[in-house]
Design a protein around this motif. Structure first.
Motif: not given
Length: 399
Positions: A25, A306, A342-343, A364-365
């Motif tokens: 990220y 996210n 991104r988170t 991506d999760s």
């Protein structure tokens, strides 16, 4: 090409576009990180699109989204059950069904906009065969592990909290659409009956602007906190965290906070007389790179949000060029980094970290289950995978 094949092509295209296995990220230093605490590997799997889905104290749940197939393993990674619900069988669901959630008894809940809400026992026995709330003229194709629905308990009964996907049934679209639309569905897991809830807040751009927006823009991410009967909600293209008291029949707005998400850009809307109803999606409106909020989860005292950044209106053509076939590799890599999801960490309505350090995650999760964060190891680049590893971890503040 029939309708199901069209869906399959769109779904797998979205899957291929989501694969950034080596991405992280951010390289910046953030005060939060995800620390792995355990891992589990399942072996000898033959599946087109194998997705981690959920866990409870005894079992781990996966599905092959390409075949509407469910896998149930014990917590040591041994296969307990696997079964398929496709075609004309009772309880069939499509490959675009939401990620699985579980009842308090451990039954499996599937929410499918094409086929309705289904509940199954671990061995695949159909316990509830709900019908679609209404016909859907749009689909949601991103392959992510994020939760899209939630089993909640209200007035002593279990319900599935979920939402319409993209479009309502075809109707005259106009400013009054946003005044009367309700954004959440509550489906009884005993009767299958559904009710609609939650109008757009009057503070929202969707209510106030008098403009038309892509239907994806107001897809909600949400989290219901049962102990305090609080509902938290954020719309996909509006970075405002709304808080509701849902102790009664309808949620009542109690607070809202606008979040300054880096690289997030909102649509300003289109005039209704310029946009036919059927074009109200990001692809038809030529907005492929729009900013999107994917997930809202609560971990302890923190909210994790996210999202995917996107370009301002002035830079859309630059993004198109960067992702075109003719773009040089270094330019494409530069813009891939700009577009990486991104988170952020939010507490008391404010962002306290613009990102999180974490291991590489496939798709991506991640999933959040009882304050633990679960994700899949990226797949092998050199050969087809038959073994899959999932990790669980904790959110930790770096002192």
């Amino acid at each position: 090409m029939n309708f199901n094949k069209i869906i399959a092509v769109l779904f797998l295209f979205a899957f291929s576009c989501s694969q950034k296995e080596d991405s992280d990220y951010s390289t910046e230093k953030y005060p939060f990180q995800i620390i792995p605490t355990d891992s589990i590997t399942v072996d000898n799997i033959l599946a087109a699109l194998f997705l981690f889905q959920n866990v409870n104290k005894e079992h781990i749940f996966f599905r092959d989204a390409g075949a509407s197939k469910i896998f149930v393993f014990d917590r040591s990674g041994n296969l307990v059950n696997d079964w398929t619900k496709s075609g004309d069988v009772p309880g069939a669901f499509s490959m675009i069904a939401d990620n699985l959630v579980l009842t308090s008894k451990g039954d499996i809940v599937v929410s499918d906009n094409l086929n309705g809400v289904k509940v199954f026992s671990l061995d695949g026995t159909l316990l509830l065969d709900g019908k679609p709330f209404q016909y859907q003229t749009g689909i949601y194709g991103d392959v992510k592990l994020f939760r899209k629905s939630q089993v909640i308990r209200k007035s002593g009964h279990d319900y599935l909290l979920h939402h319409l996907d993209l479009m309502d049934e075809v109707q005259t679209i106009g400013e009054s659409f946003y005044k009367r639309r309700k954004n959440l569905l509550l489906t009884s897991l005993s009767t299958g009956e559904s009710s609609q809830h939650l109008y757009f807040p009057t503070e929202s751009k969707f209510y106030q602007s008098g403009k038309a927006f892509p239907f994806e823009d107001f897809r909600p991410a949400f989290y219901f906190e049962e102990e305090e009967s609080k509902l938290y909600l954020i719309f996909q293209n509006e970075p405002v965290l709304y808080e509701y008291d849902w102790s009664g029949y309808e949620p009542k707005l109690t607070n809202h906070n606008r979040l300054d998400l880096e690289g997030f850009h909102e649509h300003e809307g289109w005039d209704y007389n310029q946009i036919p109803y059927g074009k109200l999606n990001t692809e038809n409106l030529d907005s492929h790179y729009s900013s999107k909020i994917y997930s809202l989860e609560k971990v302890g005292d923190y909210f994790l949000i996210n999202y995917k950044p996107g370009p301002p209106k002035s830079d859309v053509e630059k993004w198109k060029h960067a992702f075109s076939k003719d773009a040089p590799k270094n330019l494409k890599e530069e813009y891939l980094q700009k577009a990486e999801p991104r988170t952020v960490v939010v507490k008391d309505g404010e962002i306290i970290s613009q990102g999180i350090h974490h291991p590489k995650m496939h798709y991506d999760s991640y999933g959040v289950i009882d304050d633990e964060i679960w994700w899949m190891k990226p797949l092998n680049k050199d050969k087809e995978d038959e073994s899959y590893t999932i990790y669980k971890g904790k959110l930790k503040e770096i002192m």
